[in-house]
Design an enzyme around this catalytic site. Structure first.
Site, PDB file in Angstrom:
ATOM      1  N   LYS A  86      59.560  -4.272 -46.125  1.00 38.01           N
ATOM      2  CA  LYS A  86      60.756  -3.893 -45.175  1.00 38.01           C
ATOM      3  C   LYS A  86      61.564  -4.827 -45.189  1.00 38.01           C
ATOM      4  O   LYS A  86      62.885  -4.803 -44.600  1.00 38.01           O
ATOM      5  CB  LYS A  86      60.427  -3.521 -43.716  1.00 38.01           C
ATOM      6  CG  LYS A  86      59.357  -2.134 -43.795  1.00 38.01           C
ATOM      7  CD  LYS A  86      59.220  -1.770 -42.379  1.00 38.01           C
ATOM      8  CE  LYS A  86      57.995  -0.767 -42.210  1.00 38.01           C
ATOM      9  NZ  LYS A  86      58.072   0.361 -43.140  1.00 38.01           N
ATOM     10  N   ASP A 127      54.954  -5.397 -32.483  1.00 42.65           N
ATOM     11  CA  ASP A 127      55.037  -4.618 -33.878  1.00 42.65           C
ATOM     12  C   ASP A 127      56.323  -4.894 -34.318  1.00 42.65           C
ATOM     13  O   ASP A 127      57.312  -4.402 -33.736  1.00 42.65           O
ATOM     14  CB  ASP A 127      54.644  -3.324 -34.010  1.00 42.65           C
ATOM     15  CG  ASP A 127      54.982  -2.548 -35.187  1.00 42.65           C
ATOM     16  OD1 ASP A 127      55.454  -3.573 -36.061  1.00 42.65           O
ATOM     17  OD2 ASP A 127      54.478  -1.262 -35.317  1.00 42.65           O
TER      18      ASP A 127
END
Length: 419
Positions: free
Chosen positions: A238, A212
């Site tokens: 992000k 991740d």
């Protein structure tokens, strides 16, 4: 510290932060009459003007559905959309752009792998290994497949300083382990995990690994070939791009062997009422009309990071982390949750006797935006015996003035709420 001094310091670490900050329209907005100190990039980063322009340009000048039309607008949209695979390939050093699957974000990417790659391989008694610092997005999908198959979720523990207990993790990889899924960088602790070491341990026993990368992709160089991972994922929002877009990278041999996660248009070769033949990856996993403008703007966000430079970003954010720690640790009652030696620019903390939500509310009055809560890591909060923390997280546009505003705001918090 004055803004001029702060910017000079930032420039000394390789970035013209004043110039970068000017690229972000929202950061020009005062907050409660003060200069906005946005310290919540770990949740979602702000967007530079070039990303905003890229999405608007798509809708204003060439938008049409992709892969379906022979007319010029459709062809242009398709070309711009598909060009982002090349950008992603370069950004994470993927071997083949066919390995780049566009998804809504890291959460969908993990669910895709869980349901399409892992679930068909599971039987009762099999194990999936994760860690105690995972985001809920890397916990719940595995609970779902475990419940459906009778498999078991095994959790590698976290040490008191926020590092993984690697000795225990190595012991937990067993003949029953079928898959390992691990966060590269903790969104709550900032800990940078030794994922290459974890991957090597798993691969020695023939076990595939998902990384991740939601918190690593924006803040450090990523090379999926050097990591040795089987899957890697991250979210656009992000990486200074829009929400609702993201990437799953997977080894081509895995993707080719995986059944579709969803059915619909554009993920097929031929459809009859008797059966359907599926397209090759990555289209096999991109059913329906995608977030066309969002994916295109995601590519612009990745190019923006590349234009700034990964190494300068690392150096700058490490400088801010050290600068912030030096000041914050002097505040009475202040305690950092997560003190691993290898961290990104994330500081989760508690102030003795003061609830994190109260801290966040008062800081907001001072123009400082932080996150208060469990950060979608409730098991990790339980591990450290706290209901919640306040989290300050840095992006490439932050400077020492933002840290100074945080410190000043915390002094006001204590003055208002300390008994």
């Amino acid at each position: 510290m004055s803004l001029d001094v702060a910017n000079t310091s930032a420039a000394a670490h390789g970035l013209d932060v004043a110039g970068l900050r000017a690229d972000f329209p929202l950061l020009q907005r005062p907050m409660n009459g003060r200069r906005l100190a946005f310290l919540d990039s770990a949740a979602s980063a702000q967007k530079p003007q070039c990303v905003i322009d890229a999405e608007r340009e798509c809708y204003e000048t060439y938008y049409a559905n992709i892969h379906r039309g022979v007319y010029a607008l459709s062809q242009q949209s398709t070309q711009r959309y598909e060009a982002v695979r090349k950008i992603v390939k370069r950004f994470i050093n993927a071997p083949d752009e066919r390995e780049v699957v566009f998804v809504r974000g890291a959460t969908e990417a993990i669910n895709l792998v869980a349901q399409s790659f892992v679930r068909p391989k599971l039987s009762a008694g099999d194990e999936i290994l994760i860690t105690g610092m995972e985001h809920h997005a890397n916990i719940v999908p595995w609970q779902l497949v475990a419940e459906a198959t009778g498999a078991k979720l095994v959790v590698a523990p976290v040490l008191d300083n926020g590092e993984l207990d690697m000795a225990t993790l190595a012991e937990q990889i067993s003949e029953r382990t079928r898959f390992v899924s691990v966060v590269h960088v903790s969104n709550t602790l900032g800990t940078i995990n030794p994922v290459s070491e974890i991957i090597a341990l798993a691969h020695a026993k023939g076990i595939p690994v998902l990384v991740d990368g939601a918190q690593s992709a924006p803040h450090m160089p990523v090379d999926v070939q050097a990591l040795g991972a089987d899957f890697y994922c991250f979210s656009a929002h992000k990486t200074y791009g829009p929400s609702g877009a993201g990437v799953l990278w997977g080894r081509l041999e895995h993707l080719q062997a995986m059944p579709p996660y969803q059915g619909g248009g554009d993920m097929i070769r031929n459809v009859t009422f008797a059966q359907s033949d599926y397209a090759d990856p990555p289209q096999r996993f991109e059913a329906g009309t995608p977030n066309i403008a969002g994916v295109i703007a995601m590519g612009t966000g990745l190019e923006y990071i590349e234009s700034v430079g990964r190494e300068p970003i690392v150096a700058h954010e490490q400088h801010l982390l050290a600068y912030a720690n030096a000041q914050l640790e002097a505040i009475e009652g202040f305690r950092v949750i997560g003190t691993a030696p290898h961290k990104t620019g994330v500081i989760s903390f508690v102030l003795e006797g003061i609830h994190p939500h109260d801290i966040g509310t008062i800081l907001d009055m001072e123009g400082v935006a932080v996150r208060s809560g469990h950060h979608c890591t409730q098991p990790l909060m339980e591990r450290f015996a706290v209901p919640a923390t306040t989290r300050a997280s840095f992006g490439l546009y932050n400077d020492e003035a933002d840290v100074d505003a945080l410190v000043s705001g915390l002094h006001r918090v204590k003055a208002m709420l300390s008994q």
